[in-house]
Design an enzyme around this catalytic site. Structure first.
Site, PDB file in Angstrom:
ATOM      1  N   SER A  98       0.833  -1.201   0.000  1.00  0.00           N
ATOM      2  CA  SER A  98       0.000   0.000   0.000  1.00  0.00           C
ATOM      3  C   SER A  98       0.877   1.264   0.000  1.00  0.00           C
ATOM      4  O   SER A  98       1.756   1.402  -0.842  1.00  0.00           O
ATOM      5  CB  SER A  98      -0.960  -0.046   1.191  1.00  0.00           C
ATOM      6  N   ASP A 216      -9.782  -4.503  -5.519  1.00  0.00           N
ATOM      7  CA  ASP A 216      -9.051  -3.947  -4.382  1.00  0.00           C
ATOM      8  C   ASP A 216      -9.941  -3.072  -3.498  1.00  0.00           C
ATOM      9  O   ASP A 216      -9.955  -3.209  -2.286  1.00  0.00           O
ATOM     10  CB  ASP A 216      -7.859  -3.133  -4.898  1.00  0.00           C
ATOM     11  N   HIS A 271      -8.396  -4.950  -0.596  1.00  0.00           N
ATOM     12  CA  HIS A 271      -7.126  -4.313  -0.250  1.00  0.00           C
ATOM     13  C   HIS A 271      -6.464  -4.885   0.998  1.00  0.00           C
ATOM     14  O   HIS A 271      -5.256  -5.097   1.021  1.00  0.00           O
ATOM     15  CB  HIS A 271      -7.343  -2.812  -0.075  1.00  0.00           C
TER      16      HIS A 271
END
Length: 290
Positions: A98, A216, A271
């Site tokens: 991330s 995601d 995610h």
């Protein structure tokens, strides 16, 4: 030594070489996250490659991850330097999740003698972020979400919050380039005296592995995890058609020409599950840790 029973119960001794030595792995966490949440990823590395030196750097956890990015780049780099030094010419591999992916981009650009071999960017906003995000819930009411650029490209937002430093508004590109103190500078979209050096430093890596997927739900557009992004009509322009790639601003074109760019697209992964998904690890990460 491997002992095998042969004919007449004679014992045959087969010499074996030394156990395989794997490169050290450094893991960098994401925004509003911490090193402990990546324990599943660390465990998968160790199960696949026993004996690997795996370090999830425990800096800027949780809310502290919202702090400005350049100090984070510096501090994560300082923590990584002893690991790189101990690895010597063999080098290390890094997995950056991330926001950790843009932090790793900063480290790779600014460390002239790094020995990172494979940079694995795991669902990272490599080309920036544009869209609704829960990160702003504490600071900006939802009705003002479309006006995020006014906050992020102002002095308070840009100087204070990490996400503002990679907020890439496709409607406000001139303002983005003028205001940006991180992403546009790192992309060489604005003038920097360090442009050539940073590009050369980044190109020290052997492979860039970009992992992401359409489900995601956080990285917006999700193709940013592969250096794609929106144009002014919110149409996604893939990496190969981006100006930064075609003009080779910071090395993407060079990496591609030497077959060092690798995309891994996985559907059905949200995610927060990328770093604990065994299929993602087996197909997108483990092959690059050898």
């Amino acid at each position: 030594m491997l002992h095998v029973m042969g004919p007449c119960n004679d014992q045959i001794v087969i010499p074996q070489g030394p156990p395989m030595q794997y490169k050290p792995v450094v893991i960098i966490h994401g925004i509003l996250d911490n090193a402990a949440t990546l324990q599943d990823l660390k465990d998968m590395v160790l199960k696949a490659h026993p004996g690997t030196n795996v370090t999830a750097i425990d800096l800027y956890p949780d809310d502290l991850s919202l702090k400005p990015l350049w100090p984070q780049v510096h501090d994560f780099a300082e923590a990584m330097k002893p690991i790189m030094r101990d690895a010597g010419e063999g080098g290390i591999n890094i997995i950056c999740y991330s926001q950790g992916g843009v932090i790793c981009r900063g480290m790779l650009a600014t460390l002239p003698d790094h020995n990172v071999k494979n940079f694995i960017a795991l669902s990272s906003p490599l080309m920036g972020q544009f869209g609704d995000t829960s990160t702003f819930n504490k600071f900006i009411p939802p009705m003002f979400r479309e006006e995020v650029y006014r906050f992020c490209y102002g002095e308070i937002g840009m100087d204070t919050f990490s996400i503002c430093q990679y907020w890439n508004d496709p409607y406000e590109q001139d303002l983005y380039k003028k205001a940006s103190i991180f992403l546009a500078v790192l992309n060489n979209q604005t003038y920097s005296a360090n442009s050539t050096a940073w590009k050369n430093n980044f190109l020290r890596i052997e492979n860039l592995v970009m992992i992401g997927g359409p489900d995601d739900g956080v990285i917006t557009p999700w193709q940013s995890s592969h250096f794609g992004f929106y144009d002014a009509n919110l149409t996604v322009v893939e990496m190969e058609q981006q100006e930064v790639y075609k003009e080779d601003y910071f090395g993407l074109g060079t990496l591609d020409k030497r077959n060092s760019l690798h995309k891994c697209i996985m559907s059905g992964v949200i995610h927060t599950h990328w770093h604990s998904n065994q299929t993602v690890f087996d197909n997108c990460i483990e092959p690059w840790l050898k």
